[in-house]
Design a protein around this motif. Structure first.
Motif, PDB file in Angstrom:
ATOM      1  N   ILE A  30      15.927  26.130  45.179  1.00  0.00           N
ATOM      2  CA  ILE A  30      17.326  26.472  45.434  1.00  0.00           C
ATOM      3  C   ILE A  30      18.106  25.163  45.599  1.00  0.00           C
TER       4      ILE A  30
ATOM      5  N   LEU B 137      12.340  25.475  52.779  1.00  0.00           N
ATOM      6  CA  LEU B 137      12.556  26.815  52.228  1.00  0.00           C
ATOM      7  C   LEU B 137      13.353  26.734  50.926  1.00  0.00           C
TER       8      LEU B 137
ATOM      9  N   ASP C 276      11.183  24.769  48.272  1.00  0.00           N
ATOM     10  CA  ASP C 276      10.035  25.556  47.800  1.00  0.00           C
ATOM     11  C   ASP C 276      10.441  26.636  46.813  1.00  0.00           C
ATOM     12  N   HIS C 277      11.676  27.130  46.927  1.00  0.00           N
ATOM     13  CA  HIS C 277      12.153  28.179  46.032  1.00  0.00           C
ATOM     14  C   HIS C 277      13.117  27.642  44.978  1.00  0.00           C
TER      15      HIS C 277
ATOM     16  N   ARG D 271      12.646  37.054  48.874  1.00  0.00           N
ATOM     17  CA  ARG D 271      11.386  36.295  48.925  1.00  0.00           C
ATOM     18  C   ARG D 271      11.001  35.875  50.345  1.00  0.00           C
ATOM     19  N   LEU D 272      11.891  36.108  51.298  1.00  0.00           N
ATOM     20  CA  LEU D 272      11.625  35.698  52.678  1.00  0.00           C
ATOM     21  C   LEU D 272      10.663  36.667  53.358  1.00  0.00           C
TER      22      LEU D 272
ATOM     23  N   ASP E  35      22.204  31.893  44.363  1.00  0.00           N
ATOM     24  CA  ASP E  35      20.867  31.404  44.691  1.00  0.00           C
ATOM     25  C   ASP E  35      20.378  32.003  46.004  1.00  0.00           C
TER      26      ASP E  35
ATOM     27  N   ARG F 190      19.068  35.375  45.442  1.00  0.00           N
ATOM     28  CA  ARG F 190      17.747  35.287  44.813  1.00  0.00           C
ATOM     29  C   ARG F 190      16.666  34.952  45.842  1.00  0.00           C
ATOM     30  N   LEU F 191      17.023  34.183  46.863  1.00  0.00           N
ATOM     31  CA  LEU F 191      16.081  33.752  47.896  1.00  0.00           C
ATOM     32  C   LEU F 191      15.750  34.860  48.895  1.00  0.00           C
TER      33      LEU F 191
END
Length: 159
Positions: free
Chosen positions: A16, A10, A13-14, A148-149, A141, A144-145
């Motif tokens: 982070i 996770l 992929d982002h 998107r979850l 961060d 920011r994540l």
């Protein structure tokens, strides 16, 4: 894929950035503080509580180690009365170890309730599954994540 692998994927992929350390099992805050000191971790300790909702469903409350749950606020946010889920539910539905719940990497039907107080700190420290691992992630961060979850993400304000 294990909870640990899901967390790392996770974050990767982002894009982070994170720091991961390996250590003895952390199942209480005194051990967590010792690990934080030994490795020079800069973040605040997370506290994640896996909640069962009356009428069905689950949520993960992610707050800070010294915060107390505001059950009335949680009920209003989640639309149902929450209670702490059993250790068996925690293990079966999240892959977490009791006393070491993880804030991320869960099935999309598990709502994530994030305490706004987390984002007043520069870094958050949490276990990505195994109690022998700790991740340090910048809260900017993390902010920011979260959108998107696939999970429903709710903002919570601790006392």
């Amino acid at each position: 894929m294990s909870l640990h692998e899901r967390n790392l994927a996770l974050l990767d992929d982002h894009a982070i950035p994170y720091r991961e350390v390996s250590h003895e099992a952390v199942l209480d805050y005194p051990t967590a503080h010792a690990v934080r000191q030994r490795f020079g971790l800069r973040g605040v300790e997370s506290k994640s509580l896996f909640l069962r909702l009356k009428g069905g469903g689950y949520a993960m409350l992610v707050t800070l180690e010294d915060a107390r749950a505001d059950w009335a606020q949680l009920k209003a946010l989640l639309g149902a009365r929450p209670s702490i889920a059993s250790d068996e539910e925690l293990v079966d539905l999240t892959g977490c170890v009791p006393q070491c719940a993880c804030p991320l990497g869960h099935a999309e039907d598990i709502a994530l309730v994030f305490d706004e107080a987390i984002f007043r700190h520069d870094y958050l420290i949490y276990s990505p599954g195994p109690p022998e691992r700790t991740l340090e992630v910048a809260t900017a961060d993390l902010a920011r994540l979260l959108p998107r979850l696939p999970n429903r993400v709710l903002n919570y304000r601790s006392e």
